[in-house]
Design a protein around this motif. Structure first.
Motif, PDB file in Angstrom:
ATOM      1  N   VAL A 119       0.826  -1.206   0.000  1.00 29.73           N
ATOM      2  CA  VAL A 119       0.000   0.000   0.000  1.00 29.73           C
ATOM      3  C   VAL A 119       0.859   1.255   0.000  1.00 29.73           C
ATOM      4  O   VAL A 119       0.627   2.194  -0.752  1.00 29.73           O
ATOM      5  N   LEU A 120       1.891   1.233   0.836  1.00 25.13           N
ATOM      6  CA  LEU A 120       2.773   2.400   0.896  1.00 25.13           C
ATOM      7  C   LEU A 120       3.465   2.619  -0.443  1.00 25.13           C
ATOM      8  O   LEU A 120       3.633   3.753  -0.896  1.00 25.13           O
ATOM      9  N   ALA A 121       3.831   1.513  -1.099  1.00 21.75           N
ATOM     10  CA  ALA A 121       4.495   1.626  -2.396  1.00 21.75           C
ATOM     11  C   ALA A 121       3.544   2.197  -3.440  1.00 21.75           C
ATOM     12  O   ALA A 121       3.925   3.034  -4.266  1.00 21.75           O
ATOM     13  N   SER A 122       2.274   1.770  -3.385  1.00 24.31           N
ATOM     14  CA  SER A 122       1.312   2.255  -4.375  1.00 24.31           C
ATOM     15  C   SER A 122       1.052   3.744  -4.198  1.00 24.31           C
ATOM     16  O   SER A 122       0.606   4.418  -5.113  1.00 24.31           O
ATOM     17  N   LEU A 123       1.338   4.268  -3.030  1.00 31.49           N
ATOM     18  CA  LEU A 123       1.189   5.709  -2.794  1.00 31.49           C
ATOM     19  C   LEU A 123       2.544   6.403  -2.832  1.00 31.49           C
ATOM     20  O   LEU A 123       2.651   7.578  -2.482  1.00 31.49           O
ATOM     21  N   ASP A 124       3.571   5.633  -3.210  1.00 33.44           N
ATOM     22  CA  ASP A 124       4.904   6.190  -3.399  1.00 33.44           C
ATOM     23  C   ASP A 124       5.474   6.817  -2.128  1.00 33.44           C
ATOM     24  O   ASP A 124       6.086   7.886  -2.161  1.00 33.44           O
ATOM     25  N   ILE A 125       5.256   6.143  -1.013  1.00 30.63           N
ATOM     26  CA  ILE A 125       5.719   6.710   0.258  1.00 30.63           C
ATOM     27  C   ILE A 125       6.459   5.636   1.070  1.00 30.63           C
ATOM     28  O   ILE A 125       6.797   5.823   2.226  1.00 30.63           O
ATOM     29  N   ASP A 126       6.741   4.498   0.404  1.00 27.79           N
ATOM     30  CA  ASP A 126       7.331   3.367   1.137  1.00 27.79           C
ATOM     31  C   ASP A 126       8.734   3.657   1.666  1.00 27.79           C
ATOM     32  O   ASP A 126       9.193   3.006   2.606  1.00 27.79           O
ATOM     33  N   HIS A 127       9.408   4.662   1.115  1.00 28.65           N
ATOM     34  CA  HIS A 127      10.746   4.968   1.626  1.00 28.65           C
ATOM     35  C   HIS A 127      10.687   5.613   3.012  1.00 28.65           C
ATOM     36  O   HIS A 127      11.685   5.686   3.708  1.00 28.65           O
ATOM     37  N   LYS A 128       9.506   6.052   3.422  1.00 26.71           N
ATOM     38  CA  LYS A 128       9.370   6.682   4.743  1.00 26.71           C
ATOM     39  C   LYS A 128       8.804   5.715   5.778  1.00 26.71           C
ATOM     40  O   LYS A 128       8.391   6.115   6.865  1.00 26.71           O
ATOM     41  N   MET A 129       8.797   4.449   5.419  1.00 29.75           N
ATOM     42  CA  MET A 129       8.135   3.427   6.225  1.00 29.75           C
ATOM     43  C   MET A 129       8.531   3.466   7.705  1.00 29.75           C
ATOM     44  O   MET A 129       7.703   3.316   8.589  1.00 29.75           O
ATOM     45  N   HIS A 130       9.827   3.640   7.977  1.00 32.11           N
ATOM     46  CA  HIS A 130      10.277   3.551   9.361  1.00 32.11           C
ATOM     47  C   HIS A 130      10.509   4.913   9.994  1.00 32.11           C
ATOM     48  O   HIS A 130      11.132   5.010  11.053  1.00 32.11           O
ATOM     49  N   ALA A 131       9.982   5.952   9.320  1.00 32.88           N
ATOM     50  CA  ALA A 131      10.120   7.288   9.887  1.00 32.88           C
ATOM     51  C   ALA A 131       8.941   7.568  10.817  1.00 32.88           C
ATOM     52  O   ALA A 131       7.907   6.899  10.743  1.00 32.88           O
ATOM     53  N   TYR A 132       9.091   8.551  11.692  1.00 34.45           N
ATOM     54  CA  TYR A 132       7.992   8.962  12.555  1.00 34.45           C
ATOM     55  C   TYR A 132       7.215  10.099  11.891  1.00 34.45           C
ATOM     56  O   TYR A 132       7.784  10.872  11.119  1.00 34.45           O
ATOM     57  N   PRO A 133       5.921  10.209  12.166  1.00 34.93           N
ATOM     58  CA  PRO A 133       5.076  11.202  11.508  1.00 34.93           C
ATOM     59  C   PRO A 133       5.638  12.617  11.561  1.00 34.93           C
ATOM     60  O   PRO A 133       5.474  13.387  10.611  1.00 34.93           O
ATOM     61  N   ALA A 134       6.310  12.961  12.677  1.00 32.40           N
ATOM     62  CA  ALA A 134       6.799  14.327  12.836  1.00 32.40           C
ATOM     63  C   ALA A 134       7.818  14.707  11.755  1.00 32.40           C
ATOM     64  O   ALA A 134       8.061  15.892  11.514  1.00 32.40           O
ATOM     65  N   THR A 135       8.438  13.710  11.117  1.00 30.55           N
ATOM     66  CA  THR A 135       9.486  14.017  10.144  1.00 30.55           C
ATOM     67  C   THR A 135       8.957  14.108   8.715  1.00 30.55           C
ATOM     68  O   THR A 135       9.726  14.327   7.779  1.00 30.55           O
ATOM     69  N   LEU A 136       7.637  13.904   8.545  1.00 35.79           N
ATOM     70  CA  LEU A 136       7.071  13.924   7.192  1.00 35.79           C
ATOM     71  C   LEU A 136       6.408  15.263   6.884  1.00 35.79           C
ATOM     72  O   LEU A 136       5.955  15.964   7.790  1.00 35.79           O
ATOM     73  N   SER A 137       6.331  15.588   5.597  1.00 35.70           N
ATOM     74  CA  SER A 137       5.639  16.813   5.207  1.00 35.70           C
ATOM     75  C   SER A 137       4.132  16.573   5.212  1.00 35.70           C
ATOM     76  O   SER A 137       3.677  15.427   5.254  1.00 35.70           O
ATOM     77  N   GLN A 138       3.363  17.677   5.152  1.00 35.30           N
ATOM     78  CA  GLN A 138       1.907  17.565   5.206  1.00 35.30           C
ATOM     79  C   GLN A 138       1.362  16.694   4.063  1.00 35.30           C
ATOM     80  O   GLN A 138       0.491  15.854   4.274  1.00 35.30           O
ATOM     81  N   GLY A 139       1.923  16.892   2.884  1.00 30.84           N
ATOM     82  CA  GLY A 139       1.477  16.113   1.724  1.00 30.84           C
ATOM     83  C   GLY A 139       1.772  14.632   1.885  1.00 30.84           C
ATOM     84  O   GLY A 139       0.944  13.776   1.554  1.00 30.84           O
ATOM     85  N   GLN A 140       2.951  14.338   2.423  1.00 28.99           N
ATOM     86  CA  GLN A 140       3.317  12.936   2.659  1.00 28.99           C
ATOM     87  C   GLN A 140       2.386  12.304   3.692  1.00 28.99           C
ATOM     88  O   GLN A 140       1.950  11.174   3.550  1.00 28.99           O
ATOM     89  N   LEU A 141       2.077  13.097   4.746  1.00 26.87           N
ATOM     90  CA  LEU A 141       1.193  12.590   5.796  1.00 26.87           C
ATOM     91  C   LEU A 141      -0.193  12.285   5.220  1.00 26.87           C
ATOM     92  O   LEU A 141      -0.819  11.281   5.585  1.00 26.87           O
TER      93      LEU A 141
END
Lengths: 209, 404
Positions: A119-141
């Motif tokens: 699912v994360l790959a289909s949304l192109d966000i799988d590289h952030k899999m092990h990151a915490y929400p605070a480190t992501l941008s609003q669009g990524q979230l």
């Protein structure tokens, strides 16, 4: 199939809001239109089993959801309904992958790491899999919150004002993702909004007056 | 993902306030543990050392001082008593066994005790190496003495005058180690035992200046004028408990003191301080509980949206209740465990700097009662988190979600 039958709700001290009957067939994509204060959020909450209406029944896949016990309803919601909120609320203390696994366990499903990755790959966000929400941008979230909503392959995908706080470019990007994900997961899609920009993408509209 | 893991990760997401709460709980528990251990070990030592001794007779003065000096070897003796008076009491029909003690010298702070074979019988001494003292200047040393002073059978050493200090050394005679006791687990581990006439001879002014007269044939005759420090008494019958001390205190110039009574009195004196500290520790625990409560309550306000989201993801009310309760319990339980460890470490540290070898405490001994501290920690966790947990349980998620 989702059905709304003679539903009305009153908040204490205000006039009752009556909702027209509504029938949604599987796989359809609907727009729920209405200005602020028209009862849009109320209807969404009723539709998702969060708020029990005073009168009327809601059927999702032949289940009258408000006749379930509180515990069963929570589990039913977790398994069959994916919700995307206006702002992406993720659990801050958990990583992106853990947030998705959380959705799996709360729905009573087994942890499926592959599905999470997929699912994360289909949304192109799988590289952030092990990151915490605070480190992501609003669009990524926002994309993660879509991933969380579809991870359990829900029958119904509901988005509450997903585009209202975004600029044109991002609004259409999110809309595309929603349409694409509901198609990919064969989920019925209901998007509630007062945002006229997204109107053209839908053929079915339920309008609150 | 289990509720436990969710709570665990939630604690780690706010390390500072979690650490503060844990520290508060740990501090309170630490003080309680320290008090518990110290008072248990002290009372254990007091009882263990005096268990077979019914009465101590010595010179007039403070009865507590007499007990401390003659049973625990920690205070100064009250003075000396005439040997013949002591002998008369020792032959009283109520007395089963009388052990004379002659104190006054030390070797590197370890007391040299002049006594007779009754002492060995009273404390049921076991020999590990060599033999019990018999001739003059022969000594039998406690197990700890042998270890700390590195004395072996056959070694000799000089005693010094007084109970501490090494300045005034009796050079006239050297003591010889005749035997080493096996560890007894009481005061005798830290004593050097010899016969009474050795102690007398050490202090005989003539002999101290005249080395050639080391063997004095008239010593036995002079014993009648000699003095000893105190007499340990074992009764023949329980009747004596009432009668004998009164008889001693009224009809002789001596003082009788009961170890049981004086230990109780000593404990009631220390008890005030222990009680105060205990209340202080309980107060700290209470503050810790309130702090955990406030922390959870506040974080719940921030997290109410998180919890509502969890509900929309399918978590039941009970699960949210559990997540909050477990978080509180984990915090206080971790604090309690750290506190117990701190208590033991503190006692270990205290014992490391303790000078008196007789009252040495041990930080590595664990008590059954510490389980109660753990249970108390858990209860505090539940107490502090039950209100936030109920709030999480009964939250109206529609209201929370529509507010934002």
């Amino acid at each position: 199939m989702i059905e709304l039958k003679s539903v009305a709700h009153t908040y204490s001290g205000t006039q009752a809001i009556k909702f027209r009957d509504w029938k949604i067939n599987n796989g359809e994509q609907w727009l729920l239109l209405g200005g602020s204060g028209s009862g849009k959020t109320t209807l969404l909450h009723i539709l998702t089993g969060i708020l029990k209406p005073e009168i009327g029944k809601v059927f999702i896949e032949d289940t009258s959801i408000y006749e379930l016990t509180s515990r069963k309803l929570d589990q039913f919601r977790g398994r069959h309904i994916g919700i995307i909120f206006q702002r992406p609320h993720l659990i801050k203390s958990l990583t992106i992958a853990e947030n998705l696994i959380l959705a799996q366990t709360f729905a009573g499903l087994k942890t499926d790491q592959e599905r999470v990755t997929e699912v994360l790959a289909s949304l192109d966000i799988d590289h952030k899999m092990h990151a915490y929400p605070a480190t992501l941008s609003q669009g990524q979230l926002q994309r993660v919150s879509i991933a969380r909503a579809v991870v359990n392959r829900p029958a119904l995908l509901i988005a509450d004002e997903p585009t209202s706080s975004l600029d044109d470019k991002n609004a259409f990007a999110v809309l595309d993702l929603l349409l694409q994900q509901s198609g990919l997961n064969q989920a019925t899609l209901v998007v509630a909004t007062h945002d006229k920009r997204v109107k053209d993408a839908f053929t079915n509209t339920y309008e609150l007056i | 993902m289990s509720p436990l893991k969710i709570s665990w990760k939630s604690i780690w997401s706010k390390p500072l306030s979690s650490a503060l709460n844990m520290m508060l709980v740990a501090f309170g528990t630490g003080i309680l543990t320290l008090l518990l251990l110290a008072s248990a070990q002290i009372s254990d030592k007091l009882n263990n050392n005096s268990k077979d001794i019914d009465l101590v007779i010595g010179a007039k003065g403070s009865p507590l001082q007499l007990i401390l000096s003659s049973i625990y070897y920690i205070d100064f003796p009250t003075g000396n008593i005439p040997q013949k008076d002591a002998d008369a009491l020792a032959h009283n029909p109520w007395v089963k066994r009388a052990v004379p003690l002659a104190l006054g010298d030390n070797y590197n702070g370890i007391r040299i005790v002049g006594t007779d074979s009754n002492f060995a019988a009273l404390y049921k001494l076991q020999i590990q190496e060599g033999k019990l003292w018999s001739g003059d200047f022969e000594t039998t040393i406690g197990a700890d003495v042998a270890r700390t002073q590195q004395l072996k059978v056959g070694d000799s050493f000089y005693g010094a005058h007084g109970l501490t200090g090494t300045t005034d050394i009796h050079k006239a005679h050297a003591y010889k180690v005749a035997g080493i006791l096996s560890p007894q687990g009481n005061v005798t581990d830290n004593l050097i035992l010899t016969n009474i006439s050795s102690v007398w001879k050490m202090h005989d002014p003539e002999e101290e200046h005249d080395h050639s007269k080391a063997e004095d044939p008239t010593a036995a005759a002079e014993i009648q004028d000699r003095e000893i420090t105190s007499l340990l008494i074992q009764y023949r019958s329980p009747m004596a408990v009432v009668m004998f001390p009164r008889m001693v205190n009224q009809s002789t110039n001596l003082q009788a003191a009961s170890p049981a009574q004086e230990s109780t009195r000593l404990f009631s004196l220390i008890g005030v301080g222990v009680d105060t500290l205990q209340w202080f520790a309980v107060l700290i625990m209470l503050i810790a509980a309130i702090s955990v409560f406030v922390n959870l309550y506040n974080s719940l306000k921030e997290r109410s949206y998180d919890l509502a989201i969890m509900r929309t993801l399918g978590a039941s009310r009970t699960k949210l209740f559990l997540i909050v309760i477990i978080e509180g319990m984990l915090l206080t339980l971790a604090g309690t465990v750290i506190g117990i460890a701190l208590g033991h470490a503190a006692l270990g540290l205290i014992s490391h700097f303790q000078e008196s070898s007789q009252a040495k405490l041990n930080g590595l001994l664990f008590l059954k009662d510490e389980i109660y501290l753990l249970i108390a920690g858990l209860l505090i966790g539940i107490f502090a988190s039950v209100i936030p947990a109920i709030q999480a349980y009964s939250a109206n998620i529609s209201k929370i979600l529509s507010k934002n």
